[in-house]
Scaffold this motif. Structure first.
Motif, PDB file in Angstrom:
ATOM      1  N   LEU A   1      -2.124  -8.686  23.652  1.00  0.00           N
ATOM      2  CA  LEU A   1      -1.057  -8.233  24.549  1.00  0.00           C
ATOM      3  C   LEU A   1      -0.373  -9.419  25.216  1.00  0.00           C
ATOM      4  O   LEU A   1      -0.979 -10.482  25.382  1.00  0.00           O
ATOM      5  CB  LEU A   1      -1.636  -7.303  25.619  1.00  0.00           C
ATOM      6  CG  LEU A   1      -2.329  -6.029  25.125  1.00  0.00           C
ATOM      7  CD1 LEU A   1      -2.924  -5.270  26.305  1.00  0.00           C
ATOM      8  CD2 LEU A   1      -1.367  -5.152  24.357  1.00  0.00           C
ATOM      9  N   PRO A   2       0.893  -9.257  25.631  1.00  0.00           N
ATOM     10  CA  PRO A   2       1.598 -10.331  26.357  1.00  0.00           C
ATOM     11  C   PRO A   2       0.842 -10.728  27.614  1.00  0.00           C
ATOM     12  O   PRO A   2       0.263  -9.883  28.303  1.00  0.00           O
ATOM     13  CB  PRO A   2       2.954  -9.699  26.695  1.00  0.00           C
ATOM     14  CG  PRO A   2       3.156  -8.647  25.661  1.00  0.00           C
ATOM     15  CD  PRO A   2       1.786  -8.111  25.349  1.00  0.00           C
TER      16      PRO A   2
ATOM     17  N   ALA B   1      -2.040  -5.004  35.352  1.00  0.00           N
ATOM     18  CA  ALA B   1      -3.154  -4.080  35.112  1.00  0.00           C
ATOM     19  C   ALA B   1      -2.637  -2.665  34.875  1.00  0.00           C
ATOM     20  O   ALA B   1      -3.162  -1.932  34.028  1.00  0.00           O
ATOM     21  CB  ALA B   1      -4.117  -4.108  36.292  1.00  0.00           C
ATOM     22  N   ARG B   2      -1.609  -2.265  35.628  1.00  0.00           N
ATOM     23  CA  ARG B   2      -1.037  -0.929  35.436  1.00  0.00           C
ATOM     24  C   ARG B   2      -0.424  -0.790  34.045  1.00  0.00           C
ATOM     25  O   ARG B   2      -0.512   0.284  33.426  1.00  0.00           O
ATOM     26  CB  ARG B   2       0.032  -0.666  36.501  1.00  0.00           C
ATOM     27  CG  ARG B   2      -0.539  -0.301  37.855  1.00  0.00           C
ATOM     28  CD  ARG B   2       0.558   0.174  38.786  1.00  0.00           C
ATOM     29  NE  ARG B   2       0.027   0.690  40.035  1.00  0.00           N
ATOM     30  CZ  ARG B   2       0.756   1.312  40.949  1.00  0.00           C
ATOM     31  NH1 ARG B   2       2.052   1.494  40.752  1.00  0.00           N
ATOM     32  NH2 ARG B   2       0.199   1.757  42.053  1.00  0.00           N
ATOM     33  N   GLN B   3       0.198  -1.842  33.564  1.00  0.00           N
ATOM     34  CA  GLN B   3       0.778  -1.804  32.220  1.00  0.00           C
ATOM     35  C   GLN B   3      -0.315  -1.725  31.161  1.00  0.00           C
ATOM     36  O   GLN B   3      -0.146  -1.063  30.137  1.00  0.00           O
ATOM     37  CB  GLN B   3       1.666  -3.028  31.999  1.00  0.00           C
ATOM     38  CG  GLN B   3       2.961  -2.984  32.783  1.00  0.00           C
ATOM     39  CD  GLN B   3       3.757  -4.264  32.671  1.00  0.00           C
ATOM     40  OE1 GLN B   3       3.212  -5.369  32.624  1.00  0.00           O
ATOM     41  NE2 GLN B   3       5.082  -4.138  32.624  1.00  0.00           N
ATOM     42  N   TRP B   4      -1.441  -2.392  31.398  1.00  0.00           N
ATOM     43  CA  TRP B   4      -2.591  -2.251  30.495  1.00  0.00           C
ATOM     44  C   TRP B   4      -3.045  -0.802  30.435  1.00  0.00           C
ATOM     45  O   TRP B   4      -3.303  -0.276  29.353  1.00  0.00           O
ATOM     46  CB  TRP B   4      -3.748  -3.124  30.997  1.00  0.00           C
ATOM     47  CG  TRP B   4      -3.738  -4.538  30.514  1.00  0.00           C
ATOM     48  CD1 TRP B   4      -2.649  -5.260  30.082  1.00  0.00           C
ATOM     49  CD2 TRP B   4      -4.868  -5.411  30.417  1.00  0.00           C
ATOM     50  NE1 TRP B   4      -3.034  -6.526  29.735  1.00  0.00           N
ATOM     51  CE2 TRP B   4      -4.390  -6.648  29.922  1.00  0.00           C
ATOM     52  CE3 TRP B   4      -6.210  -5.268  30.717  1.00  0.00           C
ATOM     53  CZ2 TRP B   4      -5.239  -7.739  29.714  1.00  0.00           C
ATOM     54  CZ3 TRP B   4      -7.060  -6.350  30.510  1.00  0.00           C
ATOM     55  CH2 TRP B   4      -6.575  -7.568  30.013  1.00  0.00           C
ATOM     56  N   VAL B   5      -3.151  -0.182  31.590  1.00  0.00           N
ATOM     57  CA  VAL B   5      -3.607   1.210  31.668  1.00  0.00           C
ATOM     58  C   VAL B   5      -2.648   2.128  30.919  1.00  0.00           C
ATOM     59  O   VAL B   5      -3.071   3.011  30.157  1.00  0.00           O
ATOM     60  CB  VAL B   5      -3.745   1.644  33.147  1.00  0.00           C
ATOM     61  CG1 VAL B   5      -3.945   3.155  33.251  1.00  0.00           C
ATOM     62  CG2 VAL B   5      -4.915   0.916  33.802  1.00  0.00           C
TER      63      VAL B   5
ATOM     64  N   ALA C   1      -2.973   1.735  27.229  1.00  0.00           N
ATOM     65  CA  ALA C   1      -4.175   2.386  26.702  1.00  0.00           C
ATOM     66  C   ALA C   1      -4.076   3.905  26.744  1.00  0.00           C
ATOM     67  O   ALA C   1      -4.953   4.593  26.225  1.00  0.00           O
ATOM     68  CB  ALA C   1      -5.396   1.930  27.494  1.00  0.00           C
ATOM     69  N   GLY C   2      -3.017   4.441  27.387  1.00  0.00           N
ATOM     70  CA  GLY C   2      -2.882   5.894  27.489  1.00  0.00           C
ATOM     71  C   GLY C   2      -3.824   6.511  28.499  1.00  0.00           C
ATOM     72  O   GLY C   2      -4.135   7.697  28.431  1.00  0.00           O
ATOM     73  N   LEU C   3      -4.271   5.708  29.485  1.00  0.00           N
ATOM     74  CA  LEU C   3      -5.182   6.202  30.521  1.00  0.00           C
ATOM     75  C   LEU C   3      -4.457   6.508  31.825  1.00  0.00           C
ATOM     76  O   LEU C   3      -5.095   6.808  32.836  1.00  0.00           O
ATOM     77  CB  LEU C   3      -6.286   5.158  30.785  1.00  0.00           C
ATOM     78  CG  LEU C   3      -7.326   4.992  29.679  1.00  0.00           C
ATOM     79  CD1 LEU C   3      -8.209   3.784  29.940  1.00  0.00           C
ATOM     80  CD2 LEU C   3      -8.179   6.245  29.546  1.00  0.00           C
ATOM     81  N   ASP C   4      -3.133   6.416  31.812  1.00  0.00           N
ATOM     82  CA  ASP C   4      -2.356   6.724  33.009  1.00  0.00           C
ATOM     83  C   ASP C   4      -2.249   8.241  33.176  1.00  0.00           C
ATOM     84  O   ASP C   4      -2.201   8.978  32.194  1.00  0.00           O
ATOM     85  CB  ASP C   4      -0.952   6.102  32.920  1.00  0.00           C
ATOM     86  CG  ASP C   4      -0.234   6.502  31.639  1.00  0.00           C
ATOM     87  OD1 ASP C   4      -0.877   6.489  30.570  1.00  0.00           O
ATOM     88  OD2 ASP C   4       0.966   6.848  31.698  1.00  0.00           O
ATOM     89  N   PRO C   5      -2.215   8.740  34.422  1.00  0.00           N
ATOM     90  CA  PRO C   5      -2.141  10.190  34.637  1.00  0.00           C
ATOM     91  C   PRO C   5      -0.778  10.753  34.249  1.00  0.00           C
ATOM     92  O   PRO C   5       0.258  10.138  34.491  1.00  0.00           O
ATOM     93  CB  PRO C   5      -2.404  10.342  36.133  1.00  0.00           C
ATOM     94  CG  PRO C   5      -2.018   9.033  36.722  1.00  0.00           C
ATOM     95  CD  PRO C   5      -2.310   8.001  35.684  1.00  0.00           C
TER      96      PRO C   5
END
Length: 333
Positions: free
Chosen positions: A221-222, A227-231, A234-238
């Protein structure tokens, strides 16, 4: 500025060039190294800055994106297929052909913020290929074991079939071990990978197999991703679905993202929720105090683990359970 849209398929690349807002006639090239060079040579003849937009298409766009990113005077952007699909809807596109999709990509590059694609390091690409092959073989091994169990449940199954299935399981296990050893060799040969691997595997609950898979997906990844962009990646965001007074669905994780990261984090989250004191405390806090179901709590732990790994790699510090979740002070202390 010239904007170029390329529609990618397994065998063919359809290229549309837009100059001053007008699209030229679509041209077709083979999706081969020779075809990639032909596109670069064609674009090199154009005056001014050239920006290329490609829709991510499995593995078929990757070699083209690498070739374009290394070409002088060309910037390339790789966009999410969902973004391309929704953009075409916004343009009120009624038909779907390779040429139309290539033109839509060119319009996207012209109108939307241009985010240049960064080519990952060769060792990170190799590690991800190895890791995803391990994931595929592990899935195949599980399927084979399940089939073997079903075949052994009846006396009518010939011994030859049972023997071949057992040999296949042994063969798959040998291949997985060979690939995992090769992945460790790649990690040990590169300082940045080895340093990140040691930090990730230092978290109680993340063993060798999970550490390799997590590392292979995040190191590509860039570097400037938050951290929010990582989440979100990963498709773990609500995912919240709420409208007016009559529509109010329960929030769920979006699952719009990299499934390999979710798969790699699932077992570590389960193990850490049992054996790492601070993570265990956070897990029970979510269930007892926040009223979450067990599976929801596990997803929340996965998400927070990803946040923790991001912070560890950014600061080059080992896992600190107290920063993950501060345990309540007991009454007797």
């Amino acid at each position: 500025m010239n904007t170029v849209g390329i529609d990618v398929s397994c065998k063919e690349l359809v290229v549309v060039v837009m100059v001053k807002g007008k699209a030229r006639k679509a041209k077709s090239f083979e999706n081969t190294p020779l075809g990639h060079q032909s596109i670069i040579q064609s674009l090199a003849k154009m005056n001014g800055e050239t920006k290329v937009c490609i829709e991510a298409t499995g593995i078929y766009h990757f070699d083209l994106a690498v070739a374009l990113s290394r070409a002088e005077g060309i910037e390339v952007m790789v966009i999410n297929p969902k973004a391309a699909h929704n953009f075409a809807k916004a343009l009120m596109t009624r038909s779907k052909t390779d040429a139309i999709e290539a033109e839509n990509s060119a319009i996207y590059a012209e109108r939307m913020p241009f985010v240049a694609w960064e080519c990952p390091a060769d060792e990170c690409i190799s590690l991800r290929v190895i890791s995803r092959r391990i994931a595929a073989l592990s899935k195949q091994k599980t399927q084979t074991k399940n089939q073997l169990h079903a075949l052994e449940s009846t006396l009518e199954t010939p011994g030859l079939v049972i023997d071949q299935m057992e040999e296949l399981v042994v063969f798959l296990e040998a291949q997985i071990k060979s690939l995992r050893d090769n992945a460790l060799m790649v990690i040990q040969q590169h300082y940045e990978l080895e340093k990140a691997y040691l930090l990730i595997s230092g978290i109680k609950g993340i063993a060798q197999a999970s550490a390799i898979q997590i590392l292979s997906e995040i190191m590509i990844l860039p570097k400037d991703m938050t951290a929010r962009q990582w989440v979100a990646h990963a498709g773990l965001d609500p995912r919240i679905f709420d409208s007016g007074s009559s529509v109010s669905k329960k929030p769920r994780i979006s699952k719009v993202g990299n499934k390999y990261i979710r798969q790699a984090l699932y077992m570590p989250a389960l193990v850490a929720s049992r054996f790492e004191p601070n993570i265990k405390g956070y897990y029970h806090h979510l269930i007892n105090d926040n009223g979450l179901k067990k599976v929801q709590a596990v997803c929340a732990v996965m998400r927070k683990l990803l946040h923790a790994i991001h912070g560890m790699l950014r600061t080059n510090k080992e896992f600190d359970g107290a920063r993950f979740y501060a345990l309540p002070v007991s009454e007797n202390s």
